[in-house]
Design a protein around this motif. Sequence first.
Motif, short mmCIF file in Angstrom:
data_model
loop_
_atom_site.label_atom_id
_atom_site.label_comp_id
_atom_site.label_asym_id
_atom_site.label_seq_id
_atom_site.Cartn_x
_atom_site.Cartn_y
_atom_site.Cartn_z
N PHE A 9 0.76 -1.00 -0.21
CA PHE A 9 -0.37 0.61 0.67
C PHE A 9 1.32 0.90 0.05
N ASN A 10 2.33 1.22 1.04
CA ASN A 10 2.95 2.37 0.46
C ASN A 10 3.59 3.22 0.21
N GLN A 11 3.60 1.69 -1.02
CA GLN A 11 4.60 1.23 -2.00
C GLN A 11 3.83 2.65 -3.36
N ASP A 12 2.52 1.87 -3.29
CA ASP A 12 1.86 2.54 -4.55
C ASP A 12 0.43 2.62 -4.19
N VAL A 13 0.22 3.96 -3.49
CA VAL A 13 -1.04 4.17 -2.57
C VAL A 13 -2.11 4.70 -4.21
N ARG A 18 -7.14 2.22 -7.33
CA ARG A 18 -7.34 2.77 -8.09
C ARG A 18 -8.62 1.07 -7.70
N LEU A 19 -7.96 0.57 -7.14
CA LEU A 19 -8.46 -1.26 -6.89
C LEU A 19 -9.80 -0.98 -6.14
N LEU A 25 -10.87 -2.17 -0.40
CA LEU A 25 -9.80 -3.08 -0.32
C LEU A 25 -9.30 -3.17 0.74
N PHE A 26 -9.14 -4.11 1.33
CA PHE A 26 -8.15 -4.41 3.32
C PHE A 26 -7.10 -4.29 3.13
N LEU A 37 -9.59 0.25 1.99
CA LEU A 37 -10.19 1.61 1.40
C LEU A 37 -11.39 1.34 0.89
N MET A 38 -11.89 2.04 0.53
CA MET A 38 -12.75 2.19 -0.34
C MET A 38 -12.95 3.39 -1.37
#
Length: 78
Positions: A9-13, A18-19, A25-26, A37-38
């Motif tokens: 998550f931290n590497q590609d927020v 987008r997901l 997204l858990f 995250l929704m």
Amino acid sequence: MRVIGSREFNQDVSAAKRLARLEPLFVTDRGKPTHVLMSIDAFRRMSGERESIVDLLALPGARDAALGPVERWDREPR
């Protein structure tokens, strides 16, 4: 339901966002779910929340509109 680790998550927020537009997204920390995250639309559907007056006054697309000069009300007219 998608699950990613906190490091991913931290590497590609941006990828996580987008997901999350497609489904919640858990995010896990050491294998345990810690966050979800929704999209705001999914959250509003889930919570029954409607658009606020701030959302309605935001005027989506206002940049494209031809607006006149800004009037100032804090001083005497000329």
